[in-house]
Design an enzyme around this catalytic site. Structure first.
Site, PDB file in Angstrom:
ATOM      1  CD  GLU A 292      -5.285  -2.168   1.415  1.00  0.00           C
ATOM      2  OE1 GLU A 292      -5.536  -1.557   0.357  1.00  0.00           O
ATOM      3  OE2 GLU A 292      -4.746  -1.639   2.403  1.00  0.00           O
TER       4      GLU A 292
ATOM      5  CB  THR B 248      -0.879   0.025   1.263  1.00  0.00           C
ATOM      6  OG1 THR B 248      -0.005   0.071   2.402  1.00  0.00           O
ATOM      7  CG2 THR B 248      -1.734  -1.217   1.361  1.00  0.00           C
TER       8      THR B 248
ATOM      9  CE  LYS C  51     -15.034  11.093  13.629  1.00  0.00           C
ATOM     10  NZ  LYS C  51     -14.240  10.061  14.292  1.00  0.00           N
TER      11      LYS C  51
ATOM     12  CD1 TRP D 149     -18.717  12.357  11.817  1.00  0.00           C
ATOM     13  CD2 TRP D 149     -19.286  10.930  10.194  1.00  0.00           C
ATOM     14  NE1 TRP D 149     -18.383  11.101  12.248  1.00  0.00           N
ATOM     15  CE2 TRP D 149     -18.725  10.200  11.274  1.00  0.00           C
ATOM     16  CE3 TRP D 149     -19.704  10.239   9.057  1.00  0.00           C
ATOM     17  CZ2 TRP D 149     -18.583   8.803  11.229  1.00  0.00           C
ATOM     18  CZ3 TRP D 149     -19.563   8.860   9.027  1.00  0.00           C
ATOM     19  CH2 TRP D 149     -19.009   8.156  10.106  1.00  0.00           C
TER      20      TRP D 149
END
Lengths: 543, 543
Positions: free
Chosen positions: A330, A185, A440, A445
């Site tokens: 992934e 990654t 946040k 959110w």
């Protein structure tokens, strides 16, 4: 009771043999650094892979060993994609655009035994060589760049190696669950982690890409992967193309604008894949230079979201369909793809504009769920946003050397992607943020991606990025970084941003005027994503 | 070293859940016996399948048990395709058009526990009931035919059963190698043999059918399977359609001419599949009645070879592409499919006419070889003919109850199909005969299929069939059975046949004049193939 079907292993060498036997005449075309092209057929590729398999064995590569590549998109890289797994070894495609400390880390972590590298990358690897004690052999592939000033020492020449190798075919039996490929990654948080693909996962992913509702790769296609073969399994294209005999056009290291347009035109490319930046630059080039790209049936754009404006610009200005695909290293990487449903053809352009920029529906084989903060399953109502979790035969369960943390999988075994999304009632996913990028504020959110998508609609702006800063009263507050187009001035743009945000966001969500900054360019990660971590770091330095 | 991807099972219930979640609004349309249509969505189908799963459990059906269906193509049959495997039991689709002794044999051989049947088939099953002691429950599905005069006793009504069943979802974990479906071969030689499909084989076969170069089934398709759901796994279409959310149109028991044309037109069908007889009859109907079938993108024809004349007639008269597919119950069934390569578009019609009637290239997942009499691998040169052997994840390795003989597999583990074919250099297969039908004369082979294909080009003929008879001097000699078109007379036709054969066959291969016979119809097997066994039997009786 067991079914009585053959226990037939789904493996990469079976794709290779198919390509050579059923599509012997189809071509792989490579653009070299000097602008020349090399053409080989699948039959020729097969014969070279047989020699390469034997050369690898001669060098002492055993099943399970890792073989590194540092290379751009070329036919030799394709040969390695097939030869290494076909002897049971593991192809480790090194992302050499990471920081050199990270390259050093992943080669040592993978314990690569042999490294194949393009001659243009030889100086870089020569510098790293003292830090890579695991590498026993270097093999340099002459990509027709300037002869390298320094090289790792000693090294073999790829073509000399093949010329000297046996041409005797010998394929070992391979269990489909054996490891086949290794990609790390990009490691925006912590060290890069290794994803170990199996033969089965690569085979199934290739079948998936050839399904009509996914990439629909077919024998009639000419595929140009702009996505580098050193990143995210090359989006699986070397395998899906070979499975159905699609012609491949490999652009070498020239991935932007004119060289891509020229290759597309001269080779009559039908399908291409890359990140939004590639398509933005190509669009600018096409606006200024005439090219006949009428052969193109589909461009898929992934890695980050393609803005609606770009999708519409391609369609309206050039008649080219550009579609969003979502996935990650992934997930091999294809997870979702955005194709409007048949019945949406009757929609107005405005209705369609709601669907087109979404990441689309899960491709067959991939299951998607969105989960709340306590792992509860959220409804697909287009309203609730939660973390995207996925499962399927080409999704990771564990990282290399078992570096899984508790956060990798949900308690019920789904992979946690770290993306936040809504799913609508027809299964179209819309990514609204990364879990680590979401802002946040007052316990609610704010989606940084929603805010960016709105801001970039301002014609004077080239790019925008929104991150959160610590705020005493609100917890976090949004900060906007905006890049003006060339020759545009700042004047009035802040007001324009604030006015536009006010049309879609509540007052408490809107950034303060002082939190809007103009910068020359948004920093990017090694794979072209907005580097929010770097931007947040500049805020911390400044505070 | 093992790959670290998820151990995700490829199962039929995962296709079911996908259809309900991603494509809840897409439809399955069924034509009932009274001509009315029933429409349900995938979401509704899912809810009914949940009830059916619970009803099956209530009846005592356990994992591994066999559940028989005697039914035409309808939404209820689709529900059974999903519900039975989803509780871990095995769906046995009984071919009720076999001789009743064979139906009796296979139900008892399979030890079916429950049987679901269409009401129109109730009298037939009632007659058989005393011979089917294994069946503990009969469930009748009202297909809106005339109310049956007799039924098996006692029986439950399908809709009453569903209405009374629990709607609680409960899916057991299923290993992908578990048995999922059971189909018997049509048994032209000896008793029918059972092919036991696994969840994995059905899942992969469905993915394969959705690949662009195979059937290319997509969400945009409306699929009409004329192929019966009681034969050869319904060519996998119930699963491939659900996997990508294609609309399904199920024709009930009305499979010829007008009802098919009407359904295709009214539901805007894009894809259909069936045997050549279906397409021959539909063609005749379309020549006489006007229908708008412009929605059709592809018809696939399998079970026996589609003649070039039919392929060309569809293309020239109606602009419809009809393509050959080859396979058998033992290959799930799709094995090869004929699509011309992209570069063949530049060919003349004459050149293309060589490729179009071939059976085509192996679909991805399937490997094909042709073998000589000592199992030696023959070259793909378009010249050498040998027995077709195949391997792949949806090919049988063993028959139910392990009734494999030495002739089932080659010593190196490939399935022996009993077909004789040539492969050309681009992988296109051309079946020339069945091993048991080939005529061995003077130690050489005469292809009965090559001879038939030539003879049917005579305009006065409807059909022709060539078999071998014992001949004292030659070993075997060819015998021609020809069927004249209505209103045509025999006069001069034998001469025409002999003259035509002389253009392509050597003198010793050509049948004697006395070996050409005119008959009213060629006997067919239960699945519509020329019944050469029956014709050979008439020769033996006569000798």
């Amino acid at each position: 009771m067991k079914g009585l079907m053959m226990d037939y292993a789904l493996t990469v060498p079976s794709i290779l043999r198919r390509a050579a036997q059923v599509y012997p005449e189809k071509e792989i075309v490579s653009r070299m650094s000097d602008g020349s092209k090399v053409r080989i057929t699948y039959r020729e590729m097969y014969e070279r892979v047989i020699r390469l398999m034997n050369a690898l064995r001669e060098m002492g590569v055993k099943p399970g060993d890792r073989v590194a590549t540092c290379a751009w998109n070329s036919y030799r890289h394709t040969e390695l994609y097939f030869a290494v797994p076909s002897i049971g070894a593991i192809l480790h495609t090194v992302n050499f655009r990471l920081f050199s400390e990270q390259v050093e880390y992943i080669v040592n972590h993978a314990e690569d035994k042999v490294m194949f590298l393009d001659s243009s990358l030889a100086p870089m690897i020569a510098t790293l060589q003292p830090a890579l004690p695991c590498i026993q052999h270097y093999v340099v592939m002459d990509d027709k760049s300037e002869p390298p000033t320094v090289t790792p020492t000693p090294f073999s020449d790829y073509e000399a190696l093949l010329a000297g190798a046996s041409s005797i075919e010998s394929f070992p039996d391979i269990d489909e669950n054996l490891a086949c490929g290794l990609c790390y990654t990009s490691g925006t948080t912590g060290q890069p982690k290794g994803v170990l693909y199996s033969h089965r996962s690569n085979y199934l992913h290739a079948m998936g890409e050839c399904m009509t509702d996914s990439f629909g790769i077919s024998e009639r296609d000419t595929v140009l992967p702009v996505v580098p073969m050193f990143h995210a399994n090359a989006w699986g294209l070397p395998y899906s193309c070979a499975m159905v005999g699609a012609k491949q056009v490999l652009p070498g290291s020239h991935l932007l604008g004119s060289p891509i347009a020229n290759l597309m035109e001269s080779e009559r490319v039908t399908f291409s894949a890359g990140v939004p930046t590639v398509w933005r630059v190509l669009y600018q080039h096409l606006k200024q230079h005439k090219h006949d790209l009428s052969s193109l049936r589909l461009i898929v754009s992934g890695g980050s979201a393609a803005p609606l404006s770009l999708i519409e610009a391609y369609k309206n200005d050039f008649g080219i369909t550009l579609t969003s695909v979502w996935g990650m290293t992934e997930t091999s990487p294809v997870g979702t793809l955005c194709r409007p449903r048949a019945w949406m053809d009757a929609w107005t352009e405005e209705q369609r504009s709601v669907v087109l920029p979404k990441q689309g529906i899960p491709v067959p084989g991939i299951e998607v769920d969105i989960r709340g903060e306590n792992n509860e399953v959220l409804a697909w109502d287009g309203q609730q946003a939660g973390e995207v979790v996925v499962r399927g035969p080409w999704v990771v369960s564990d990282y290399f050397k078992n570096e899984r943390t508790e956060a990798t999988l949900t308690p019920d075994g789904w992979f946690r992607t770290g993306d936040i999304a809504r799913m609508d009632e027809y299964g179209y996913m819309e990514i609204t943020d990364r879990t680590k990028d979401i802002i946040k504020s007052r316990g609610e959110w704010i989606s940084s991606v929603d805010m960016e998508n709105l801001i970039v609609q301002i014609p004077k702006l080239q790019e925008a990025c929104v991150v959160g800063r610590t705020d005493v009263t609100r917890g976090e507050a949004p900060v906007v970084f905006a890049v003006l187009k060339e020759e545009e001035a700042e004047e009035g743009v802040k007001e324009e941003i604030l006015a536009l945000l006010a049309t879609k966001f509540a007052g408490w969500q809107i950034p303060k005027r002082a939190d809007i900054h103009f910068i020359d360019a948004i920093p990017k990660t090694s794979v072209g994503k907005l580097n929010k971590k770097a931007l947040r770091a500049t805020l911390e330095e400044g505070s």
